[in-house]
Design a protein around this motif. Structure first.
Motif, mmCIF file in Angstrom:
data_model
loop_
_atom_site.group_PDB
_atom_site.id
_atom_site.type_symbol
_atom_site.label_atom_id
_atom_site.label_comp_id
_atom_site.label_asym_id
_atom_site.label_seq_id
_atom_site.Cartn_x
_atom_site.Cartn_y
_atom_site.Cartn_z
ATOM 1 N N VAL A 1 1.013 -1.070 -0.019
ATOM 2 C CA VAL A 1 -0.058 -0.011 0.110
ATOM 3 C C VAL A 1 0.933 1.153 0.023
ATOM 4 C CG1 VAL A 1 -1.833 1.260 1.455
ATOM 5 C CG2 VAL A 1 -1.890 -1.153 1.103
ATOM 6 N N THR A 2 2.212 1.313 0.701
ATOM 7 C CA THR A 2 2.832 2.489 0.696
ATOM 8 C C THR A 2 3.478 2.640 -0.505
ATOM 9 O OG1 THR A 2 3.235 2.110 3.196
ATOM 10 C CG2 THR A 2 4.691 3.347 2.096
ATOM 11 N N THR A 3 3.950 1.501 -1.073
ATOM 12 C CA THR A 3 4.597 1.587 -2.511
ATOM 13 C C THR A 3 3.513 2.106 -3.551
ATOM 14 O OG1 THR A 3 5.991 -0.253 -1.907
ATOM 15 C CG2 THR A 3 5.620 0.316 -4.367
ATOM 16 N N GLN A 4 2.402 1.851 -3.260
ATOM 17 C CA GLN A 4 1.397 2.539 -4.381
ATOM 18 C C GLN A 4 1.124 3.786 -4.230
ATOM 19 O OE1 GLN A 4 -0.145 0.780 -6.972
ATOM 20 N NE2 GLN A 4 -0.983 3.027 -7.512
ATOM 21 N N ARG A 5 1.055 4.117 -2.834
ATOM 22 C CA ARG A 5 0.898 5.755 -2.386
ATOM 23 C C ARG A 5 2.086 6.406 -2.704
ATOM 24 N NH1 ARG A 5 -3.830 8.575 -1.554
ATOM 25 N NH2 ARG A 5 -4.974 7.275 -0.003
ATOM 26 N N ARG A 6 3.463 5.750 -2.882
ATOM 27 C CA ARG A 6 4.493 6.561 -3.241
ATOM 28 C C ARG A 6 4.318 6.848 -4.541
ATOM 29 N NH1 ARG A 6 7.957 7.510 0.807
ATOM 30 N NH2 ARG A 6 7.859 6.094 2.502
ATOM 31 N N SER A 7 3.774 5.973 -5.427
ATOM 32 C CA SER A 7 3.778 5.978 -6.793
ATOM 33 C C SER A 7 2.865 7.097 -7.434
ATOM 34 C CB SER A 7 3.348 4.635 -7.457
ATOM 35 O OG SER A 7 3.044 4.811 -8.828
ATOM 36 N N ASN A 8 1.528 7.077 -6.734
ATOM 37 C CA ASN A 8 0.734 8.103 -6.804
ATOM 38 C C ASN A 8 1.037 9.433 -6.489
ATOM 39 O OD1 ASN A 8 -1.208 5.999 -6.981
ATOM 40 N ND2 ASN A 8 -2.336 6.312 -5.207
ATOM 41 N N LEU A 9 1.977 9.580 -5.532
ATOM 42 C CA LEU A 9 2.406 10.724 -4.920
ATOM 43 C C LEU A 9 3.344 11.410 -6.222
ATOM 44 C CD1 LEU A 9 2.874 13.181 -2.905
ATOM 45 C CD2 LEU A 9 4.796 11.761 -1.855
ATOM 46 N N LEU A 10 4.475 10.499 -6.490
ATOM 47 C CA LEU A 10 5.300 11.013 -7.774
ATOM 48 C C LEU A 10 4.610 11.435 -8.955
ATOM 49 C CD1 LEU A 10 8.180 11.005 -8.675
ATOM 50 C CD2 LEU A 10 7.937 8.701 -9.108
#
Length: 68
Positions: A22-31
């Motif tokens: 989930v954190t990886t997905q959120r970081r991708s969204n943020l980027l």
């Protein structure tokens, strides 16, 4: 990032891996939102992108309180 407020919570391996996903997905969204914000001209879309950036940062901070 946020302090480790939930140090007393013990997660199983599968739960920890799920939170990392989930954190990886959120970081991708943020980027992606950050990159798109630089090229978008429409003010409403910029507003949505900035809201997504804020929400992703907040979610990452909250999730990281559970991670070792």
């Amino acid at each position: 990032m946020a302090g480790k407020e939930n140090d007393n919570v013990e997660l199983g391996i599968h739960e920890t891996l799920e939170l990392h996903e989930v954190t990886t997905q959120r970081r991708s969204n943020l980027l992606k939102a950050h990159m798109m914000d630089a090229i978008v001209k429409d003010p409403e879309l910029k507003k949505l992108l900035r809201r997504e950036q804020h929400n992703s940062e907040k979610a990452i901070d909250e999730i990281e309180t559970f991670l070792p």
